[in-house]
Design a protein around this motif. Sequence first.
Motif, PDB file in Angstrom:
ATOM      1  N   ASP A 211       0.830  -1.211   0.000  1.00 17.37           N
ATOM      2  CA  ASP A 211       0.000   0.000   0.000  1.00 17.37           C
ATOM      3  C   ASP A 211       0.863   1.258   0.000  1.00 17.37           C
ATOM      4  O   ASP A 211       0.528   2.248  -0.663  1.00 17.37           O
ATOM      5  N   GLU A 212       1.970   1.237   0.738  1.00 16.99           N
ATOM      6  CA  GLU A 212       2.866   2.398   0.755  1.00 16.99           C
ATOM      7  C   GLU A 212       3.487   2.635  -0.619  1.00 16.99           C
ATOM      8  O   GLU A 212       3.584   3.781  -1.082  1.00 16.99           O
ATOM      9  N   ALA A 213       3.908   1.556  -1.283  1.00 20.67           N
ATOM     10  CA  ALA A 213       4.454   1.685  -2.627  1.00 20.67           C
ATOM     11  C   ALA A 213       3.408   2.220  -3.594  1.00 20.67           C
ATOM     12  O   ALA A 213       3.722   3.016  -4.490  1.00 20.67           O
ATOM     13  N   ALA A 214       2.159   1.795  -3.426  1.00 15.89           N
ATOM     14  CA  ALA A 214       1.098   2.298  -4.293  1.00 15.89           C
ATOM     15  C   ALA A 214       0.891   3.790  -4.108  1.00 15.89           C
ATOM     16  O   ALA A 214       0.613   4.513  -5.067  1.00 15.89           O
ATOM     17  N   ARG A 215       1.043   4.273  -2.877  1.00 18.54           N
ATOM     18  CA  ARG A 215       0.873   5.710  -2.619  1.00 18.54           C
ATOM     19  C   ARG A 215       2.048   6.528  -3.149  1.00 18.54           C
ATOM     20  O   ARG A 215       1.858   7.590  -3.750  1.00 18.54           O
ATOM     21  N   GLU A 216       3.263   6.043  -2.924  1.00 16.97           N
ATOM     22  CA  GLU A 216       4.454   6.821  -3.277  1.00 16.97           C
ATOM     23  C   GLU A 216       4.832   6.677  -4.746  1.00 16.97           C
ATOM     24  O   GLU A 216       5.413   7.590  -5.327  1.00 16.97           O
ATOM     25  N   GLY A 217       4.540   5.541  -5.378  1.00 16.05           N
ATOM     26  CA  GLY A 217       4.884   5.347  -6.772  1.00 16.05           C
ATOM     27  C   GLY A 217       6.323   4.911  -6.966  1.00 16.05           C
ATOM     28  O   GLY A 217       7.112   4.828  -6.016  1.00 16.05           O
ATOM     29  N   ARG A 218       6.684   4.648  -8.214  1.00 14.87           N
ATOM     30  CA  ARG A 218       8.028   4.156  -8.534  1.00 14.87           C
ATOM     31  C   ARG A 218       9.046   5.275  -8.366  1.00 14.87           C
ATOM     32  O   ARG A 218       8.725   6.464  -8.472  1.00 14.87           O
ATOM     33  N   ALA A 219      10.303   4.871  -8.143  1.00 17.45           N
ATOM     34  CA  ALA A 219      11.376   5.841  -7.926  1.00 17.45           C
ATOM     35  C   ALA A 219      12.335   5.925  -9.103  1.00 17.45           C
ATOM     36  O   ALA A 219      13.254   6.742  -9.093  1.00 17.45           O
ATOM     37  N   ARG A 220      12.145   5.094 -10.134  1.00 17.51           N
ATOM     38  CA  ARG A 220      13.070   5.074 -11.267  1.00 17.51           C
ATOM     39  C   ARG A 220      12.377   5.523 -12.549  1.00 17.51           C
ATOM     40  O   ARG A 220      11.149   5.429 -12.676  1.00 17.51           O
ATOM     41  N   VAL A 221      13.177   5.986 -13.494  1.00 13.80           N
ATOM     42  CA  VAL A 221      12.689   6.236 -14.841  1.00 13.80           C
ATOM     43  C   VAL A 221      12.510   4.878 -15.515  1.00 13.80           C
ATOM     44  O   VAL A 221      13.392   4.012 -15.434  1.00 13.80           O
ATOM     45  N   GLU A 222      11.380   4.684 -16.177  1.00  9.96           N
ATOM     46  CA  GLU A 222      11.079   3.391 -16.786  1.00  9.96           C
ATOM     47  C   GLU A 222      11.001   3.537 -18.305  1.00  9.96           C
ATOM     48  O   GLU A 222      10.257   4.372 -18.826  1.00  9.96           O
ATOM     49  N   ILE A 223      11.798   2.731 -18.991  1.00 11.98           N
ATOM     50  CA  ILE A 223      11.734   2.618 -20.451  1.00 11.98           C
ATOM     51  C   ILE A 223      11.305   1.194 -20.747  1.00 11.98           C
ATOM     52  O   ILE A 223      12.020   0.239 -20.408  1.00 11.98           O
ATOM     53  N   PHE A 224      10.158   1.022 -21.345  1.00 15.66           N
ATOM     54  CA  PHE A 224       9.573  -0.309 -21.476  1.00 15.66           C
ATOM     55  C   PHE A 224       8.705  -0.367 -22.721  1.00 15.66           C
ATOM     56  O   PHE A 224       8.538   0.635 -23.434  1.00 15.66           O
ATOM     57  N   LEU A 225       8.138  -1.526 -22.947  1.00 17.71           N
ATOM     58  CA  LEU A 225       7.261  -1.753 -24.089  1.00 17.71           C
ATOM     59  C   LEU A 225       5.817  -1.732 -23.596  1.00 17.71           C
ATOM     60  O   LEU A 225       5.398  -2.624 -22.848  1.00 17.71           O
ATOM     61  N   ASP A 226       5.080  -0.707 -23.988  1.00 19.25           N
ATOM     62  CA  ASP A 226       3.674  -0.596 -23.606  1.00 19.25           C
ATOM     63  C   ASP A 226       2.856  -1.455 -24.570  1.00 19.25           C
ATOM     64  O   ASP A 226       2.750  -1.149 -25.755  1.00 19.25           O
ATOM     65  N   GLU A 229      -3.124  -2.066 -26.486  1.00 19.68           N
ATOM     66  CA  GLU A 229      -3.389  -1.853 -27.906  1.00 19.68           C
ATOM     67  C   GLU A 229      -2.146  -2.270 -28.704  1.00 19.68           C
ATOM     68  O   GLU A 229      -1.642  -3.346 -28.538  1.00 19.68           O
ATOM     69  N   ALA A 230      -1.612  -1.387 -29.554  1.00 19.42           N
ATOM     70  CA  ALA A 230      -0.425  -1.721 -30.349  1.00 19.42           C
ATOM     71  C   ALA A 230       0.832  -1.544 -29.502  1.00 19.42           C
ATOM     72  O   ALA A 230       0.968  -0.564 -28.766  1.00 19.42           O
ATOM     73  N   ALA A 231       1.751  -2.498 -29.604  1.00 20.15           N
ATOM     74  CA  ALA A 231       2.980  -2.432 -28.822  1.00 20.15           C
ATOM     75  C   ALA A 231       3.869  -1.290 -29.308  1.00 20.15           C
ATOM     76  O   ALA A 231       4.075  -1.117 -30.508  1.00 20.15           O
ATOM     77  N   ARG A 232       4.396  -0.520 -28.346  1.00 28.40           N
ATOM     78  CA  ARG A 232       5.298   0.577 -28.684  1.00 28.40           C
ATOM     79  C   ARG A 232       6.162   0.900 -27.471  1.00 28.40           C
ATOM     80  O   ARG A 232       5.707   0.782 -26.326  1.00 28.40           O
ATOM     81  N   PRO A 233       7.402   1.326 -27.681  1.00 28.75           N
ATOM     82  CA  PRO A 233       8.241   1.730 -26.546  1.00 28.75           C
ATOM     83  C   PRO A 233       7.655   2.962 -25.861  1.00 28.75           C
ATOM     84  O   PRO A 233       7.041   3.824 -26.504  1.00 28.75           O
ATOM     85  N   ALA A 234       7.833   3.038 -24.566  1.00 29.68           N
ATOM     86  CA  ALA A 234       7.292   4.158 -23.789  1.00 29.68           C
ATOM     87  C   ALA A 234       8.283   4.537 -22.699  1.00 29.68           C
ATOM     88  O   ALA A 234       9.146   3.748 -22.301  1.00 29.68           O
ATOM     89  N   LEU A 235       8.151   5.757 -22.230  1.00 28.43           N
ATOM     90  CA  LEU A 235       8.980   6.275 -21.147  1.00 28.43           C
ATOM     91  C   LEU A 235       8.079   6.936 -20.116  1.00 28.43           C
ATOM     92  O   LEU A 235       7.214   7.756 -20.470  1.00 28.43           O
ATOM     93  N   ARG A 284      21.371   3.320 -11.956  1.00 27.48           N
ATOM     94  CA  ARG A 284      20.561   3.156 -10.747  1.00 27.48           C
ATOM     95  C   ARG A 284      19.232   3.889 -10.851  1.00 27.48           C
ATOM     96  O   ARG A 284      18.248   3.497 -10.208  1.00 27.48           O
ATOM     97  N   GLY A 285      19.195   4.934 -11.657  1.00 27.92           N
ATOM     98  CA  GLY A 285      17.976   5.733 -11.751  1.00 27.92           C
ATOM     99  C   GLY A 285      17.091   5.417 -12.943  1.00 27.92           C
ATOM    100  O   GLY A 285      16.014   6.006 -13.076  1.00 27.92           O
ATOM    101  N   ILE A 286      17.540   4.514 -13.818  1.00 25.97           N
ATOM    102  CA  ILE A 286      16.772   4.167 -15.022  1.00 25.97           C
ATOM    103  C   ILE A 286      16.677   2.648 -15.114  1.00 25.97           C
ATOM    104  O   ILE A 286      17.657   1.942 -14.838  1.00 25.97           O
ATOM    105  N   ARG A 287      15.519   2.170 -15.484  1.00 22.42           N
ATOM    106  CA  ARG A 287      15.388   0.746 -15.808  1.00 22.42           C
ATOM    107  C   ARG A 287      14.929   0.613 -17.254  1.00 22.42           C
ATOM    108  O   ARG A 287      13.879   1.136 -17.631  1.00 22.42           O
ATOM    109  N   VAL A 288      15.722  -0.091 -18.045  1.00 28.21           N
ATOM    110  CA  VAL A 288      15.384  -0.375 -19.436  1.00 28.21           C
ATOM    111  C   VAL A 288      14.887  -1.809 -19.491  1.00 28.21           C
ATOM    112  O   VAL A 288      15.608  -2.746 -19.132  1.00 28.21           O
TER     113      VAL A 288
END
Length: 404
Positions: A211-226, A229-235, A284-288
């Motif tokens: 629940d705490e993680a849900a409130r605070e959110g992620r701490a890293r920049v995320e580069i991933f495949l959304d 619908e259609a698959a596409r890289p996202a940030l 440390r601050g980005i996850r690809v």
Amino acid sequence: MFGHRFCPIQATYARVPAIARGKQPSIADVHDASPSIHVETGSNTSLELLLKLDTAAYRPFMLKDSHAMAGQDAPAQEASKQRGASKTARARTVLDRPPQAQGWNTTDEEEIALRRWRGRTEVTALEPLEPRQPIFGTFRIRVVPEARPKTVPEARFAATSGGSYEIEIRSVDQHINSCGCIDHRVNGLGTCKHIEGVLAVLRRQDAAAFDEAAREGRARVEIFLDRREAARPALVWPASGGNRRAARDWLRPFLKPSGDLDIDPAKVAKLLAAWPSAPAHVRRGIRVSRHINSWLEREQRQRSRVKARAKFLGEVERGKASFDLVKLPLLPYQREGMLHLAFGERALLADEMGLGKTVQAIAACELLARRKGIARVLVVCPASLKAEWEEQIAHFTDRPAQSV
């Protein structure tokens, strides 16, 4: 008037039926002079009144009769316990059932609910691959399907059941997490049973931290495949914290002027090539996401096929190549079908009966043999059509055919 006698020693609540007489039901009198209840009503329609018994008023009766009833009511009490256990088991069985799917015409919400149920019942343990990221990290799971007959909704996922999968969690309320299974790649929902199972396990292991993680959110920049619908890289940028300046400076060559990620496959390929040599504080601050590679390979193959088709058509226009690949000329729509099969990798030709699907397939095979050196083609068909295929191949080409 209707009377109902009820012993207060055996329960705290009683459901009392009543009979009304053409007006709203009401309790006229409650007599409590004996270890039972007598209810008088002035009502004429059937109903149930939930009465909370005052056990304090009947404490003397309870103390007096408890020892006397202990022996004679033991079988009844045991039977009551068994009935209660049976009801609990039936209730648990109902909760363990999958959501009822409405055939093929289901909504996204129904499909997600079904995957959530499958994940909750099949994923029971996970292995953290990033111990410092207890919630928004990467996890490995192994799914072992139960050895039992599958219902129709469950059969949809039979092909993806079992095996080891790596799941990336970056949100607990959005469908932007990642998994390497086939279902996640093709369903367009952004989730699968493995992702939903990991979320359920994380919630069970430590609800407060979840629940705490849900409130605070992620701490890293995320580069991933959304994959919604259609698959596409996202940030996506972190909700708070983290060294956003260092991350933005390193990512600047791969961003559009608007600050969004440039999803051109060539730019994404350069980003992936540069990522292993990025400074430690940037890493440390980005996850690809590791799942971007499969998308990039597919995009590169798609672009290669588009270029190969354009090259062939260009050679046809210049007279260096020809559509005359079989002994009889193809009609314009048959040429399009041949190109669709030859340059479509995994392709489906769904022309009506009698429009020449067989000759289009044979022409596509001939084109691949001439352009890419394909030496063998396997035709899978009903046994009754083997002779027909052999005859058509001999009719349109000079290539040999062997029936197996």
